[in-house]
Design a protein around this motif. Structure first.
Motif: not given
Length: 68
Positions: A7-24
């Motif tokens: 679960i924590l790894a998925i949260i991290g992956a989603v957060n990194w995806g948001l940073i990469g795609f949207f700088s958020f």
């Protein structure tokens, strides 16, 4: 423990995806910035979970009943 790490790894992956795609940075946005204590705790927990998840590969290699 495995489920929590995943679960924590998925949260991290989603957060990194948001940073990469949207700088958020969702974690920073929710908890008051990257330097906020809660954000830093979450970042650390995600990092530890990622390291723990490496053990999933080791356990997978030790399968007593290989399918091939």
């Amino acid at each position: 423990m495995d489920t929590l790490a995943l679960i924590l790894a998925i949260i991290g992956a989603v957060n990194w995806g948001l940073i990469g795609f949207f700088s958020f940075d969702l974690v920073a946005w929710i908890f008051g910035g990257q330097a906020a204590l809660v954000s830093r705790i979450i970042y650390a927990a995600v990092g530890i979970a990622g390291l723990y998840a490496i053990s999933f590969f080791v356990m997978n290699d030790r399968d007593p009943h290989p399918s091939h």
